[in-house]
Design a protein around this motif. Structure first.
Motif, PDB file in Angstrom:
ATOM      1  N   ARG A 114     -22.249  54.092   6.390  1.00 41.80           N
ATOM      2  CA  ARG A 114     -22.203  53.436   5.089  1.00 41.80           C
ATOM      3  C   ARG A 114     -21.668  52.013   5.232  1.00 41.80           C
ATOM      4  O   ARG A 114     -20.776  51.740   6.043  1.00 41.80           O
ATOM      5  CB  ARG A 114     -21.312  54.226   4.117  1.00 41.80           C
ATOM      6  N   LEU A 115     -22.219  51.110   4.427  1.00 43.62           N
ATOM      7  CA  LEU A 115     -21.726  49.738   4.364  1.00 43.62           C
ATOM      8  C   LEU A 115     -20.484  49.739   3.487  1.00 43.62           C
ATOM      9  O   LEU A 115     -20.539  50.068   2.302  1.00 43.62           O
ATOM     10  CB  LEU A 115     -22.808  48.830   3.776  1.00 43.62           C
ATOM     11  N   ALA A 116     -19.329  49.366   4.096  1.00 42.32           N
ATOM     12  CA  ALA A 116     -18.060  49.508   3.391  1.00 42.32           C
ATOM     13  C   ALA A 116     -17.497  48.197   2.867  1.00 42.32           C
ATOM     14  O   ALA A 116     -16.767  48.191   1.866  1.00 42.32           O
ATOM     15  CB  ALA A 116     -17.034  50.162   4.324  1.00 42.32           C
ATOM     16  N   HIS A 117     -17.826  47.092   3.523  1.00 39.60           N
ATOM     17  CA  HIS A 117     -17.191  45.829   3.155  1.00 39.60           C
ATOM     18  C   HIS A 117     -18.048  44.676   3.659  1.00 39.60           C
ATOM     19  O   HIS A 117     -18.605  44.750   4.757  1.00 39.60           O
ATOM     20  CB  HIS A 117     -15.790  45.773   3.777  1.00 39.60           C
ATOM     21  N   VAL A 118     -18.152  43.616   2.865  1.00 39.11           N
ATOM     22  CA  VAL A 118     -18.920  42.439   3.265  1.00 39.11           C
ATOM     23  C   VAL A 118     -18.094  41.202   2.936  1.00 39.11           C
ATOM     24  O   VAL A 118     -17.545  41.076   1.841  1.00 39.11           O
ATOM     25  CB  VAL A 118     -20.277  42.363   2.524  1.00 39.11           C
ATOM     26  N   ARG A 119     -18.026  40.286   3.892  1.00 36.23           N
ATOM     27  CA  ARG A 119     -17.356  38.999   3.674  1.00 36.23           C
ATOM     28  C   ARG A 119     -18.328  37.892   4.088  1.00 36.23           C
ATOM     29  O   ARG A 119     -18.907  37.945   5.178  1.00 36.23           O
ATOM     30  CB  ARG A 119     -16.070  38.903   4.486  1.00 36.23           C
ATOM     31  N   ILE A 120     -18.500  36.887   3.232  1.00 35.32           N
ATOM     32  CA  ILE A 120     -19.425  35.791   3.501  1.00 35.32           C
ATOM     33  C   ILE A 120     -18.682  34.472   3.341  1.00 35.32           C
ATOM     34  O   ILE A 120     -18.032  34.231   2.320  1.00 35.32           O
ATOM     35  CB  ILE A 120     -20.629  35.829   2.544  1.00 35.32           C
ATOM     36  N   GLY A 121     -18.775  33.613   4.358  1.00 37.17           N
ATOM     37  CA  GLY A 121     -18.084  32.335   4.312  1.00 37.17           C
ATOM     38  C   GLY A 121     -18.706  31.356   3.334  1.00 37.17           C
ATOM     39  O   GLY A 121     -18.005  30.643   2.611  1.00 37.17           O
ATOM     40  N   ARG A 122     -20.030  31.323   3.282  1.00 37.42           N
ATOM     41  CA  ARG A 122     -20.739  30.386   2.399  1.00 37.42           C
ATOM     42  C   ARG A 122     -22.085  30.988   2.035  1.00 37.42           C
ATOM     43  O   ARG A 122     -22.771  31.559   2.892  1.00 37.42           O
ATOM     44  CB  ARG A 122     -20.929  29.042   3.100  1.00 37.42           C
ATOM     45  N   CYS A 123     -22.469  30.851   0.785  1.00 39.26           N
ATOM     46  CA  CYS A 123     -23.734  31.438   0.337  1.00 39.26           C
ATOM     47  C   CYS A 123     -24.341  30.572  -0.764  1.00 39.26           C
ATOM     48  O   CYS A 123     -23.660  30.208  -1.729  1.00 39.26           O
ATOM     49  CB  CYS A 123     -23.506  32.860  -0.175  1.00 39.26           C
ATOM     50  N   THR A 124     -25.617  30.236  -0.586  1.00 42.78           N
ATOM     51  CA  THR A 124     -26.373  29.524  -1.609  1.00 42.78           C
ATOM     52  C   THR A 124     -27.460  30.437  -2.149  1.00 42.78           C
ATOM     53  O   THR A 124     -28.143  31.115  -1.372  1.00 42.78           O
ATOM     54  CB  THR A 124     -27.028  28.255  -1.026  1.00 42.78           C
ATOM     55  N   ALA A 167     -23.431  59.186  13.482  1.00 42.61           N
ATOM     56  CA  ALA A 167     -23.310  60.193  14.547  1.00 42.61           C
ATOM     57  C   ALA A 167     -21.871  60.323  15.028  1.00 42.61           C
ATOM     58  O   ALA A 167     -21.491  61.357  15.573  1.00 42.61           O
ATOM     59  CB  ALA A 167     -24.230  59.826  15.711  1.00 42.61           C
ATOM     60  N   GLU A 168     -21.067  59.259  14.827  1.00 43.53           N
ATOM     61  CA  GLU A 168     -19.664  59.266  15.264  1.00 43.53           C
ATOM     62  C   GLU A 168     -18.803  58.783  14.106  1.00 43.53           C
ATOM     63  O   GLU A 168     -18.487  57.597  14.004  1.00 43.53           O
ATOM     64  CB  GLU A 168     -19.481  58.363  16.480  1.00 43.53           C
ATOM     65  N   PRO A 169     -18.405  59.665  13.216  1.00 45.18           N
ATOM     66  CA  PRO A 169     -17.694  59.277  11.991  1.00 45.18           C
ATOM     67  C   PRO A 169     -16.392  58.513  12.226  1.00 45.18           C
ATOM     68  O   PRO A 169     -15.934  57.796  11.335  1.00 45.18           O
ATOM     69  CB  PRO A 169     -17.421  60.629  11.305  1.00 45.18           C
ATOM     70  N   ASP A 170     -15.779  58.665  13.406  1.00 47.12           N
ATOM     71  CA  ASP A 170     -14.516  57.979  13.671  1.00 47.12           C
ATOM     72  C   ASP A 170     -14.716  56.547  14.159  1.00 47.12           C
ATOM     73  O   ASP A 170     -13.745  55.821  14.368  1.00 47.12           O
ATOM     74  CB  ASP A 170     -13.702  58.754  14.719  1.00 47.12           C
ATOM     75  N   VAL A 171     -15.964  56.145  14.333  1.00 46.45           N
ATOM     76  CA  VAL A 171     -16.272  54.818  14.861  1.00 46.45           C
ATOM     77  C   VAL A 171     -16.606  53.862  13.713  1.00 46.45           C
ATOM     78  O   VAL A 171     -17.329  54.230  12.780  1.00 46.45           O
ATOM     79  CB  VAL A 171     -17.456  54.883  15.853  1.00 46.45           C
ATOM     80  N   THR A 172     -16.062  52.656  13.779  1.00 46.69           N
ATOM     81  CA  THR A 172     -16.367  51.603  12.810  1.00 46.69           C
ATOM     82  C   THR A 172     -17.042  50.457  13.543  1.00 46.69           C
ATOM     83  O   THR A 172     -16.631  50.071  14.630  1.00 46.69           O
ATOM     84  CB  THR A 172     -15.084  51.096  12.127  1.00 46.69           C
ATOM     85  N   ARG A 173     -18.105  49.924  12.954  1.00 44.88           N
ATOM     86  CA  ARG A 173     -18.820  48.805  13.560  1.00 44.88           C
ATOM     87  C   ARG A 173     -18.683  47.580  12.665  1.00 44.88           C
ATOM     88  O   ARG A 173     -18.823  47.659  11.445  1.00 44.88           O
ATOM     89  CB  ARG A 173     -20.306  49.137  13.730  1.00 44.88           C
ATOM     90  N   LEU A 174     -18.426  46.429  13.303  1.00 48.15           N
ATOM     91  CA  LEU A 174     -18.394  45.149  12.610  1.00 48.15           C
ATOM     92  C   LEU A 174     -19.662  44.393  12.984  1.00 48.15           C
ATOM     93  O   LEU A 174     -19.915  44.125  14.156  1.00 48.15           O
ATOM     94  CB  LEU A 174     -17.167  44.346  13.019  1.00 48.15           C
ATOM     95  N   VAL A 175     -20.485  44.077  11.969  1.00 47.79           N
ATOM     96  CA  VAL A 175     -21.764  43.405  12.187  1.00 47.79           C
ATOM     97  C   VAL A 175     -21.637  41.960  11.708  1.00 47.79           C
ATOM     98  O   VAL A 175     -21.283  41.707  10.550  1.00 47.79           O
ATOM     99  CB  VAL A 175     -22.904  44.111  11.424  1.00 47.79           C
ATOM    100  N   ALA A 176     -21.915  41.016  12.605  1.00 42.85           N
ATOM    101  CA  ALA A 176     -21.830  39.597  12.266  1.00 42.85           C
ATOM    102  C   ALA A 176     -23.234  39.016  12.109  1.00 42.85           C
ATOM    103  O   ALA A 176     -24.159  39.391  12.826  1.00 42.85           O
ATOM    104  CB  ALA A 176     -21.070  38.845  13.348  1.00 42.85           C
ATOM    105  N   LEU A 177     -23.365  38.093  11.168  1.00 41.78           N
ATOM    106  CA  LEU A 177     -24.648  37.461  10.895  1.00 41.78           C
ATOM    107  C   LEU A 177     -24.353  36.029  10.467  1.00 41.78           C
ATOM    108  O   LEU A 177     -23.511  35.791   9.608  1.00 41.78           O
ATOM    109  CB  LEU A 177     -25.371  38.237   9.794  1.00 41.78           C
ATOM    110  N   ASP A 178     -25.010  35.054  11.088  1.00 39.78           N
ATOM    111  CA  ASP A 178     -24.731  33.662  10.764  1.00 39.78           C
ATOM    112  C   ASP A 178     -26.034  32.902  10.534  1.00 39.78           C
ATOM    113  O   ASP A 178     -27.014  33.105  11.253  1.00 39.78           O
ATOM    114  CB  ASP A 178     -23.949  33.011  11.906  1.00 39.78           C
ATOM    115  N   ASP A 179     -26.021  32.033   9.536  1.00 45.79           N
ATOM    116  CA  ASP A 179     -27.177  31.184   9.238  1.00 45.79           C
ATOM    117  C   ASP A 179     -28.467  31.986   9.097  1.00 45.79           C
ATOM    118  O   ASP A 179     -29.439  31.777   9.833  1.00 45.79           O
ATOM    119  CB  ASP A 179     -27.349  30.116  10.319  1.00 45.79           C
ATOM    120  N   HIS A 180     -28.470  32.906   8.164  1.00 51.58           N
ATOM    121  CA  HIS A 180     -29.662  33.705   7.873  1.00 51.58           C
ATOM    122  C   HIS A 180     -30.071  33.521   6.417  1.00 51.58           C
ATOM    123  O   HIS A 180     -29.264  33.138   5.567  1.00 51.58           O
ATOM    124  CB  HIS A 180     -29.414  35.195   8.156  1.00 51.58           C
TER     125      HIS A 180
END
Length: 203
Positions: free
Chosen positions: A140-150, A84-97
């Protein structure tokens, strides 16, 4: 995370043939055919089953992880807001999932053009994710960074494990998606290879 499922599981033709024929579905397939096969014919059938099963394991682990993440409600909310707001970027954090994608691929065995057996497999791919940050822009999902993944991958038949492996994957893991991947507006299991869910790792 470029490894294919087949490479991660060590599922070369020899390993697949062994698992399919030693306590696996081979005897059920032969029983369904209903007539004796010569040793060369049995060998050819086993090899073809292994090749076909291997073809079900060609997807990359990273693509499966992304398909599972697409059902995460915070990514969906961020996609709605930024669409709805193309100029806005959101950073979504997720830990221990824990991200799980479960599918039930199948192979049809045909004799004289008639299906005599449906080989139904279950493929469960589960990721334990720690320290994930995702960038969502313009829906759109543009970038993903993960510290640790099993990754924990299991291929089974009739509740019997055929192949399984659990191991760390690339860390830190960075997935760049170029122009981005559209995030669905609601959690849709069909977006992934199978049923996908994301939940806290301790749940």
């Amino acid at each position: 995370m470029t490894a294919h499922l087949r490479a991660f599981l060590g599922a070369d033709d020899a390993a697949l043939t062994h698992e399919l024929t030693h306590g696996g579905p081979m005897e059920s397939v032969l029983s369904a055919i209903g007539r004796p096969l010569s040793d060369p014919a049995r060998g050819a059938l086993a090899a073809e089953l292994a090749t076909a099963t291997g073809g079900l394991l060609e997807e990359e682990l990273g693509a499966i992880l992304l398909s599972g993440l697409m059902g995460y409600h915070r990514l969906i909310d961020a996609a709605r807001e930024t669409a709805a707001e193309p100029d806005v970027t959101r950073l979504v954090a997720l830990d221990d999932h824990r991200v799980e994608v479960v599918s039930e691929p199948h192979l049809d065995v045909l004799v004289d053009r008639e299906r005599v057996y449906e080989l139904r497999l279950t493929l469960c791919v589960a990721f334990t994710v720690q320290g994930l940050a995702a960038t969502v822009r313009a829906g759109r999902l543009a970038h993903v960074r993960i510290g640790r993944c099993t990754a924990d991958v299991e291929l089974s038949w009739a509740q019997r494990t055929l192949l399984r492996r659990s191991d760390l994957v690339d860390a830190p893991l960075i997935i760049r998606l170029g122009g981005g991947v559209p995030v669905p507006r609601a959690a849709e299991p069909e977006h992934a290879r199978g049923t996908a869910r994301v939940r806290p790792a301790r749940a």
